[in-house]
Design a protein around this motif. Sequence first.
Motif, PDB file in Angstrom:
ATOM      1  N   LEU A 196       0.850  -1.189   0.000  1.00  0.00           N
ATOM      2  CA  LEU A 196       0.000   0.000   0.000  1.00  0.00           C
ATOM      3  C   LEU A 196       0.885   1.237   0.000  1.00  0.00           C
ATOM      4  O   LEU A 196       1.769   1.378   0.831  1.00  0.00           O
ATOM      5  N   SER A 197       0.647   2.119  -0.944  1.00  0.00           N
ATOM      6  CA  SER A 197       1.461   3.330  -1.074  1.00  0.00           C
ATOM      7  C   SER A 197       0.566   4.495  -1.430  1.00  0.00           C
ATOM      8  O   SER A 197      -0.619   4.335  -1.736  1.00  0.00           O
ATOM      9  N   ASP A 198       1.149   5.684  -1.404  1.00  0.00           N
ATOM     10  CA  ASP A 198       0.388   6.873  -1.805  1.00  0.00           C
ATOM     11  C   ASP A 198      -0.044   6.770  -3.265  1.00  0.00           C
ATOM     12  O   ASP A 198      -1.093   7.284  -3.651  1.00  0.00           O
ATOM     13  N   GLY A 199       0.776   6.108  -4.098  1.00  0.00           N
ATOM     14  CA  GLY A 199       0.410   5.946  -5.505  1.00  0.00           C
ATOM     15  C   GLY A 199      -0.849   5.110  -5.666  1.00  0.00           C
ATOM     16  O   GLY A 199      -1.731   5.440  -6.472  1.00  0.00           O
ATOM     17  N   VAL A 200      -0.957   4.027  -4.891  1.00  0.00           N
ATOM     18  CA  VAL A 200      -2.162   3.195  -4.930  1.00  0.00           C
ATOM     19  C   VAL A 200      -3.351   3.969  -4.388  1.00  0.00           C
ATOM     20  O   VAL A 200      -4.456   3.928  -4.950  1.00  0.00           O
ATOM     21  N   ALA A 201      -3.148   4.686  -3.271  1.00  0.00           N
ATOM     22  CA  ALA A 201      -4.239   5.477  -2.696  1.00  0.00           C
ATOM     23  C   ALA A 201      -4.734   6.520  -3.693  1.00  0.00           C
ATOM     24  O   ALA A 201      -5.943   6.748  -3.822  1.00  0.00           O
TER      25      ALA A 201
END
Length: 389
Positions: free
Chosen positions: A314-319
């Motif tokens: 989970l990363s900011d890119g996925v979010a």
Amino acid sequence: MQENEFPRAEQWRSGTMGRVTYVVSVDTRLPAGAAELDALQREGVIFLLRKGLDAIEAVEGPDDVEIEIFDSILAAHPGGVLLKLFVDAPALEVAEDAMREVVGEVLEQSELLSEWQITKCEVELHPEFAQQSLDAADGPDAPPADPVVRAAQHAEARAEATAVRLPGEEVEAMRATVRAMAPRLTAFGLDSFGWCEGEESGVDREHAELAAGALVYAIDLLVDQLFHDVQTLSEAKKSVEECDGLLWYLDDLPEQFAAQYTVLFARRFLVTAVSLTARLTRDDFVQLGCVAEQFLLNFLLREAGVVLDGYGLLSDGVASAWEVFAEEMLDEVEYELRYETAGDDDEETGATTSEGGSLDVDRWFTPFDERCFIHPYAAEEAGGRESSA
């Protein structure tokens, strides 16, 4: 956090900083000789541990000092569960002792986990982060007083210090599995998650594929666990308000209407979930059709987030990719789940308040407009079936 608020990645990993913040790593393992956990069992164990931790209001340390657990990360693997507990405590040893006791109590109170063992319970310190904090404690480089600014300043170091460390080959295998599932979300291309080939955008291809694939991966978990909820209510012959059994999702719906979450409601909710997730994997998806589908989309996003976070994916890119997706699925007005209507009918959602003063949840299955598809079983008024539920 409200049900309709989608968490940014850092919200899974950070908390407010108190007197002294420790990250306690706790490794729990299956009893000797037990069969390894499959994917669904891993989700079940995390659910049980999460419920147990959430039930703990406060931990009392030496000299009646209150120890606060303000955040946690749980990741299941075939042999057990790794926990990262963010603890505000007066000393490292106090944090470790308290968390060993807390996790041990949670395991003991669950019949299914009572024979599990704690094989490690220790504070993990990020050396560079700790030294910078000590050096700056009384000097001109002291951390800013504003906790939001301070959290942002140390976000990268905190993420490195608290990442759940699963075997690299297992993480990479999961990454490949999830990305390979992305094309099965046929109702939406990667452009619905913010990636466009040949164009510079805020979301790269890998993050878009992880976001799409995780939604597909989470479908089985969502549907299986809703089947479990229906069975639990059927056996109890009670509403959610009166049911003491373990529920995965129904007790996460607005609690003020728990008396209306009957077996029939649970069946309609399950059928709606099957209809929604089936449409997500076909080319003819149009839009969300009713309030119940809005809740279900949030549950699906939440489940997908838990899956990725458990593997450190989970990363900011996925979010960001999920935020783009949510904007396409729901306009700003519809995305607010208006289940707290106090008196008047809500013309947009079809929600209405009954004479008794509580929202009539039957109307959660009323289509928003004529374009919306609602499964006939879910759309049918409860009337004649309530007695047989």
